[in-house]
Design a protein around this motif. Structure first.
Motif, PDB file in Angstrom:
ATOM      1  N   PHE A   1     -57.888  65.245 -55.426  1.00  0.00           N
ATOM      2  CA  PHE A   1     -57.637  65.580 -56.456  1.00  0.00           C
ATOM      3  C   PHE A   1     -57.899  67.263 -56.687  1.00  0.00           C
ATOM      4  O   PHE A   1     -57.000  67.726 -57.405  1.00  0.00           O
ATOM      5  N   ASP A   2     -58.780  67.547 -56.091  1.00  0.00           N
ATOM      6  CA  ASP A   2     -59.143  68.977 -55.867  1.00  0.00           C
ATOM      7  C   ASP A   2     -58.004  69.957 -55.502  1.00  0.00           C
ATOM      8  O   ASP A   2     -57.947  71.307 -55.780  1.00  0.00           O
ATOM      9  N   ARG A   3     -57.094  69.571 -54.680  1.00  0.00           N
ATOM     10  CA  ARG A   3     -55.850  70.312 -54.084  1.00  0.00           C
ATOM     11  C   ARG A   3     -54.966  70.311 -55.141  1.00  0.00           C
ATOM     12  O   ARG A   3     -54.045  70.819 -54.922  1.00  0.00           O
ATOM     13  N   LEU A   4     -54.848  69.471 -56.196  1.00  0.00           N
ATOM     14  CA  LEU A   4     -53.759  69.432 -57.137  1.00  0.00           C
ATOM     15  C   LEU A   4     -53.756  70.878 -57.966  1.00  0.00           C
ATOM     16  O   LEU A   4     -54.603  71.492 -57.928  1.00  0.00           O
ATOM     17  N   LYS A   5     -52.659  71.087 -58.316  1.00  0.00           N
ATOM     18  CA  LYS A   5     -52.551  72.588 -59.138  1.00  0.00           C
ATOM     19  C   LYS A   5     -52.852  72.453 -60.657  1.00  0.00           C
ATOM     20  O   LYS A   5     -52.718  71.054 -61.065  1.00  0.00           O
ATOM     21  N   PRO A   6     -53.227  73.259 -61.242  1.00  0.00           N
ATOM     22  CA  PRO A   6     -53.469  73.362 -62.686  1.00  0.00           C
ATOM     23  C   PRO A   6     -52.315  72.887 -63.446  1.00  0.00           C
ATOM     24  O   PRO A   6     -51.275  73.350 -62.899  1.00  0.00           O
ATOM     25  N   VAL A   7     -52.273  72.379 -64.634  1.00  0.00           N
ATOM     26  CA  VAL A   7     -51.178  72.020 -65.511  1.00  0.00           C
ATOM     27  C   VAL A   7     -50.150  73.263 -65.535  1.00  0.00           C
ATOM     28  O   VAL A   7     -49.238  72.919 -65.564  1.00  0.00           O
ATOM     29  N   GLU A   8     -50.793  74.453 -65.902  1.00  0.00           N
ATOM     30  CA  GLU A   8     -49.964  75.425 -66.193  1.00  0.00           C
ATOM     31  C   GLU A   8     -48.814  75.700 -65.115  1.00  0.00           C
ATOM     32  O   GLU A   8     -48.055  76.337 -65.396  1.00  0.00           O
ATOM     33  N   ALA A   9     -49.016  75.305 -63.963  1.00  0.00           N
ATOM     34  CA  ALA A   9     -48.223  75.632 -62.936  1.00  0.00           C
ATOM     35  C   ALA A   9     -47.290  74.688 -62.730  1.00  0.00           C
ATOM     36  O   ALA A   9     -45.976  74.857 -61.816  1.00  0.00           O
ATOM     37  N   ILE A  10     -46.955  73.561 -63.526  1.00  0.00           N
ATOM     38  CA  ILE A  10     -46.116  72.797 -63.446  1.00  0.00           C
ATOM     39  C   ILE A  10     -44.530  73.380 -63.752  1.00  0.00           C
ATOM     40  O   ILE A  10     -43.482  72.912 -63.129  1.00  0.00           O
ATOM     41  N   HIS A  11     -44.498  74.297 -64.526  1.00  0.00           N
ATOM     42  CA  HIS A  11     -43.148  74.889 -64.829  1.00  0.00           C
ATOM     43  C   HIS A  11     -42.448  75.373 -63.840  1.00  0.00           C
ATOM     44  O   HIS A  11     -41.097  75.526 -63.921  1.00  0.00           O
ATOM     45  N   GLU A  12     -43.264  76.100 -63.057  1.00  0.00           N
ATOM     46  CA  GLU A  12     -42.623  76.626 -61.769  1.00  0.00           C
ATOM     47  C   GLU A  12     -41.477  75.701 -61.123  1.00  0.00           C
ATOM     48  O   GLU A  12     -40.409  76.266 -60.606  1.00  0.00           O
ATOM     49  N   THR A  13     -42.005  74.283 -60.930  1.00  0.00           N
ATOM     50  CA  THR A  13     -41.295  73.432 -60.143  1.00  0.00           C
ATOM     51  C   THR A  13     -40.194  73.025 -61.136  1.00  0.00           C
ATOM     52  O   THR A  13     -39.108  72.757 -60.697  1.00  0.00           O
ATOM     53  N   LEU A  14     -40.705  72.713 -62.623  1.00  0.00           N
ATOM     54  CA  LEU A  14     -39.822  71.828 -63.219  1.00  0.00           C
ATOM     55  C   LEU A  14     -38.853  72.787 -64.077  1.00  0.00           C
ATOM     56  O   LEU A  14     -37.937  72.034 -64.785  1.00  0.00           O
ATOM     57  N   ALA A  15     -38.707  73.871 -63.968  1.00  0.00           N
ATOM     58  CA  ALA A  15     -37.751  74.918 -64.600  1.00  0.00           C
ATOM     59  C   ALA A  15     -36.319  74.547 -64.350  1.00  0.00           C
ATOM     60  O   ALA A  15     -35.827  74.300 -65.498  1.00  0.00           O
ATOM     61  N   PRO A  16     -35.774  73.823 -63.077  1.00  0.00           N
ATOM     62  CA  PRO A  16     -34.371  73.421 -63.169  1.00  0.00           C
ATOM     63  C   PRO A  16     -34.162  72.194 -64.042  1.00  0.00           C
ATOM     64  O   PRO A  16     -33.264  72.190 -64.559  1.00  0.00           O
ATOM     65  N   ILE A  17     -35.103  71.391 -64.309  1.00  0.00           N
ATOM     66  CA  ILE A  17     -34.991  70.402 -65.252  1.00  0.00           C
ATOM     67  C   ILE A  17     -34.827  70.759 -66.569  1.00  0.00           C
ATOM     68  O   ILE A  17     -33.886  70.247 -67.265  1.00  0.00           O
ATOM     69  N   TYR A  18     -35.462  71.906 -67.014  1.00  0.00           N
ATOM     70  CA  TYR A  18     -35.414  72.473 -68.432  1.00  0.00           C
ATOM     71  C   TYR A  18     -33.830  72.879 -68.317  1.00  0.00           C
ATOM     72  O   TYR A  18     -33.280  72.827 -69.645  1.00  0.00           O
ATOM     73  N   GLU A  19     -33.408  73.545 -67.438  1.00  0.00           N
ATOM     74  CA  GLU A  19     -31.962  74.009 -67.331  1.00  0.00           C
ATOM     75  C   GLU A  19     -30.997  72.901 -67.448  1.00  0.00           C
ATOM     76  O   GLU A  19     -29.828  73.129 -68.128  1.00  0.00           O
ATOM     77  N   THR A  20     -31.219  71.770 -66.993  1.00  0.00           N
ATOM     78  CA  THR A  20     -30.317  70.586 -67.100  1.00  0.00           C
ATOM     79  C   THR A  20     -30.220  70.327 -68.588  1.00  0.00           C
ATOM     80  O   THR A  20     -29.197  69.966 -69.136  1.00  0.00           O
TER      81      THR A  20
END
Ligand code: CP3
Length: 344
Positions: A106-125
């Protein structure tokens, strides 16, 4: 301007002459044009992260059938990936992820704010779709519910009984609760970004809600859905939310009131007459034709479709399957279902 999209009118509580219709997994392997675009993308995840091609497959079933809604093409497991989990798909088997079994994972997971870096293409879709969809077609965004997503993160794959997730829930509730809290917060940010990009409705898929019983259902299916719905409605007043606590059975009763969702999506383990009496009395419902009819077709498809439309005709109803359409479905049966719903 008065709302003209049938799906949005129904979600607002209107009862139309014929219900709006769309289908879970409507962009999928039963369509030859989907298989062609997926081959062009290379693999499923590359398709999800390619905004042009993801928008293209989202539009394919709209062009072919004129559904009343399009659902963003993506997957519920992109959120764990955005939080730092490894994710891949084994051909013919399904998803695989790095597992969460101990605090260190669990400690290796990224913080919530980091998700948009990966998910930006989904918002573009989503942004592409807001420009390219026909004006009468509503755009649905979605995410997995925290419990369902957690079952995949804990086991590292799909499981028949969600055993590993139940074991962690009982054996290490602090870690389990921390994972649910991280997923709840990430889901709020993810859906909020989809809404900002142009999604007009969002749906929360809790595919494994049915394996939570009693207080566990309240704590891990109902409560996270309530938290997500309330947060989204506070940020985006009026945004309609569809909840899908699949196979909840009696847990469907009162779910809309307790969570604030505008519509409860029903799987086909409940009968339409029962659901009309005990669930639709609180508002809009969605469902619930067995997806096997898309394989078998014929008069049984027509009869069962009519039975569902009739049972729900007194209140707001969105016609859909009880679960996703399967790759062995016949595209002609989808047309037969649509014609039956629309009375043609
Ligand atoms: C549990 C779950 C997942 N993903 C999803 C759920 C919840 C709903 C459900 O219970 O079906 C949700 C989902 N997955 C997909 C969508 C897109 C929108 C739609 O058309 O409904 C949505 C809403 C695309 C997809 N997601 C997946 C496909 C098939 C991938 C391919 O093209 O090979 C599609 C079109 C892959 C996927 N994704 C997932 C699994 C278990 C699998 C493998 C099983 C399978 O192959 O059907 C996780």
């Amino acid at each position: 301007m008065a709302e003209t999209k049938k799906l949005l009118r129904t979600l607002a509580g209107e009862v139309l002459d014929t219900p709006p219709i769309w289908m879970m997994r409507q962009a999928g392997r039963y369509l030859p044009e989907y298989r062609a675009t997926r081959a062009q993308a290379g693999d499923f995840l590359s398709l999800c992260y390619n905004p042009e091609l993801a928008a293209e497959v989202t539009l394919q079933p709209i062009r072919r059938y004129g559904f009343d809604a399009a659902i963003l093409f993506a997957d519920i497991l992109l959120v764990p990936q955005a939080l730092g989990a490894d994710l891949w798909f084994e051909t013919g088997e399904g998803p695989r992820l790095s597992t969460i079994g101990a605090q260190a994972d669990f400690d290796r997971l990224k913080p919530v704010e980091a998700i948009h870096e990966t998910l930006a293409p989904i918002y573009e879709t989503v942004r592409i779709l807001t420009r390219e969809l026909p004006p009468e077609t509503a755009l649905i965004g979605f995410a997995g519910a925290p419990w369902t997503v957690a079952t995949y993160m804990i086991a590292g794959r799909g499981t028949p009984d969600q055993g590993p997730a139940h074991a962690l829930r009982e054996g290490n509730p602090e870690l389990f609760d921390a994972l649910i809290a991280r997923l709840t917060a990430a889901t709020i940010e993810y859906l909020s970004a989809q809404i900002e990009a142009g999604a007009e409705v969002v749906k929360i898929f809790d595919s494994w809600a049915g394996s939570l019983k009693g207080e566990a259902f309240t704590k891990y299916a109902l409560e996270p859905c309530r938290e997500i719905t309330q947060a989204l409605k506070a940020r985006h007043p009026g945004i309609p939310v569809i909840g899908f606590p699949r196979e909840a059975g009696e847990g469907y009763v009162g779910f809309a009131k307790a969570t604030g969702v505008d519509c409860v999506a029903l799987d086909n383990s409940v009968t339409p007459n029962w659901a009309a009496a005990y669930v639709q009395l609180d508002g809009c419902v969605q469902g619930n034709l067995a997806s096997s009819h898309m394989v078998t077709g014929g008069q049984a498809l027509v009869d069962e479709t009519r039975r569902i439309v009739d049972a729900f005709s007194e209140g707001p109803h969105i016609f859909n399957l009880g679960h996703g359409i399967t790759p062995d479905a016949d595209p002609a049966n989808v047309q037969l279902m649509i014609d039956t719903v629309r009375g043609r």
